[in-house]
Design a protein around this motif. Structure first.
Motif, PDB file in Angstrom:
ATOM      1  N   VAL A  45       0.884  -1.411  -0.100  1.00  0.00           N
ATOM      2  CA  VAL A  45      -0.094   0.068  -0.083  1.00  0.00           C
ATOM      3  C   VAL A  45       0.906   1.385   0.014  1.00  0.00           C
ATOM      4  N   ARG A  49       1.022   4.171  -2.799  1.00  0.00           N
ATOM      5  CA  ARG A  49       0.837   5.668  -2.717  1.00  0.00           C
ATOM      6  C   ARG A  49       1.742   6.455  -3.126  1.00  0.00           C
ATOM      7  N   ARG A 127      -6.279  -0.482   1.092  1.00  0.00           N
ATOM      8  CA  ARG A 127      -5.923   0.267   2.279  1.00  0.00           C
ATOM      9  C   ARG A 127      -5.178  -0.315   3.183  1.00  0.00           C
TER      10      ARG A 127
END
Length: 411
Positions: A45, A49, A127
Motif C-alpha cells: 500500500v 501511494r 488500504r
C-alpha cells in the motif's frame, strides 16, 4: 434482452469449506503468519501511494516517480525476506499470494478510474490493514499445503484438524485459511468438479425478486416467502447492543471485558441469522433446480435498496445471497439460467406486452392491464414477464407460438 448462462459439461471449480479445530500452538503459528502477510500488504500500500504521489506531507516534485507492478512488488518481497530474519521464518507461499491479491485489488481500482466510473461505483484503492480491524486470511497454493491422515498441514509446520462434514470430490488445488468475527477458524478448499446433471423435466420457471416475498415465481408451489430471520433475532440483538452502548470505552482506551463479551454475543446473533438465510436460500434453490430445466431470473441488483426506506427488510430478505445460491446450484446441475434485465418488468403486461405510462406505486399489489383487461397479482405478472422476455413462454408477447421447435412448458 437476456443474458444466458449455461453450465458447461466440462469441469469447473467449487469451494468446500470446513471448520477447523486449532490448538494454541497452531493458533500462534497462524497469527504470526498473518502478521507477516499483513506487514507485506501494508508495504505494498505504501509503495502504491508513493508511486501515485499520494504520500502526505511531501511536495509534488519531491515524490519519486516509481511504478508498482507485479515485478516491483516481487522484488520488494525478495529484498525484504533477504534482510529480515523475522520475515524468512514464515512460508513464502502466503506472502506471495498476498501480493497477488493486492495486485488484483489495485488493478480493479485503476480500471474503474480509467473508465471514469462514478465514485459510488468504483472499487477503492487498497488500504492499510490494521491489526485490530483486519481478520486473518491466508492463501496457500498446492505447494504450500497437504492433507495427511485427515489433517491439514501448512507450510511452516502448522498442523490443523479439519472437521470433515463431507468428503472432498477431488484433490484440492488451493486452500484459504481464515478466521471469522467469532474467532472460529475455517479452511476453504478449491476443488475441480464436474457437472452433475439432473433428469430433464421439460419445464421452465420465471422468478421475480421482491421484499414482501423474497422470490415470486410462475409456480405457486415454488414461491419463497420472506423468512424474516433478522426480525426474529431483533429483540436479542437489541439487548446486546444496549450492553455495548453502556460499556463502550472512551476513545483511545482498551475495551473492557464486559464490552468484548457483549460484542461477541451480538456477533453470534448476526452469524446465526446469516447462516439461516443461507440455508433457506440453498434449500429453495435446490428445489427449483430439481424441478425445472430453464430458469428466467430477474437480474436484480439489490444494492440500491440500502438507501431506501426498505433497507432493513431488503437486507433481511438476502436477495443477493439467494440469487447467487440459485445460479451456483443451476451451474452445478447443468440447468440453464436466463438473466433478464429488470427495467420495466413491473409495468409490462405478460399477456399482451402493453406497458403502463407510469410506474406503479408499491402500495398497488394488483396489476390490471388497460389494453387487454388482464388482472393478476403484481409480482406474478412480473414473474411471467421474465418468461416472455427470455423466450420461454409458448404464447409470447405477441400472442402466438414462436416458429421452430416447441419450447419447454411454463409452470
Amino acid at each position: 434482452m437476456t443474458t444466458r448462462q449455461q453450465a458447461s459439461e466440462e469441469s469447473g471449480h467449487a469451494r468446500y469449506t470446513y471448520r477447523l479445530r486449532v490448538s494454541s500452538t497452531a493458533s500462534a503459528g497462524l497469527n504470526a503468519e498473518w502478521a507477516r502477510c499483513r506487514w507485506i500488504w501494508n508495504e505494498c500500500v505504501a509503495m502504491s501511494r508513493k508511486a501515485h504521489g499520494l504520500s502526505k506531507g511531501l511536495p509534488e516534485d519531491a515524490i519519486e516517480k516509481v511504478t508498482c507492478g507485479p515485478a516491483q512488488l516481487d522484488k520488494m518481497l525478495t529484498e525484504a525476506r533477504t534482510s529480515m530474519g523475522w520475515l524468512r521464518e514464515g512460508s513464502s507461499v502466503p506472502q506471495q499470494q498476498i501480493i497477488r491479491d493486492f495486485g488484483k485489488s489495485r488493478a480493479k481500482a485503476l480500471k474503474d478510474i480509467k473508465a471514469k466510473l462514478p465514485m459510488r461505483q468504483r472499487a477503492g484503492m487498497p488500504r492499510v490493514k490494521r491489526k485490530r480491524d483486519a481478520l486473518p486470511s491466508l492463501n496457500y497454493t498446492r505447494r504450500g499445503f497437504r492433507l495427511k491422515d485427515g489433517r491439514l498441514r501448512l507450510a511452516g509446520g502448522i498442523a490443523l484438524t479439519v472437521v470433515w462434514s463431507r468428503d472432498l470430490p477431488a484433490d484440492p488445488t488451493s486452500v484459504r485459511v481464515y478466521r471469522d468475527s467469532l474467532g472460529h477458524w475455517y479452511a476453504s478448499f478449491v476443488v475441480e468438479t464436474a457437472t452433475e446433471p439432473l433428469p430433464a423435466t421439460g419445464r421452465a420457471i420465471g422468478i421475480d425478486w421482491g421484499v414482501k416475498e423474497t422470490a415470486t415465481t410462475t409456480s405457486d408451489a415454488h414461491d419463497l416467502p420472506h423468512p424474516q430471520r433478522g426480525r426474529t433475532a431483533a429483540a436479542k440483538l437489541a439487548r446486546y447492543q444496549k450492553q455495548m452502548a453502556r460499556r463502550k470505552p472512551p476513545r483511545g482506551k482498551a475495551a473492557s471485558k464486559g464490552y468484548r463479551a457483549a460484542s461477541r454475543a451480538a456477533a453470534k446473533v448476526h452469524k446465526k441469522a446469516a447462516r439461516q438465510r443461507q440455508d433457506t436460500g440453498r434449500k429453495w434453490a435446490k428445489r427449483v433446480v430439481r424441478d425445472f430445466d430453464q430458469l428466467a431470473v430477474e437480474d436484480f441488483r439489490p444494492k440500491f435498496l440500502a438507501k431506501s426506506t426498505m433497507a432493513r427488510k431488503a437486507a433481511d430478505a438476502a436477495i443477493g445471497a439467494t440469487k447467487t445460491a440459485l445460479t451456483e446450484m443451476a451451474r452445478k446441475h447443468g440447468r440453464i439460467v436466463h438473466l433478464v434485465h429488470p427495467a420495466h418488468t413491473t409495468m409490462e403486461c405478460a399477456q399482451c406486452g402493453a406497458r403502463t405510462k407510469h410506474a406503479l406505486p408499491l402500495s398497488e399489489r394488483t396489476y390490471a392491464c388497460i389494453a387487454c383487461g388482464a388482472v393478476s397479482p403484481r409480482d406474478k405478472n412480473s414473474a411471467r414477464v421474465m418468461l416472455v422476455r427470455a423466450g420461454l413462454d409458448p404464447a409470447g408477447a405477441d400472442g402466438r407460438s414462436p416458429l421452430g421447435a416447441p419450447l419447454p412448458e411454463a409452470a
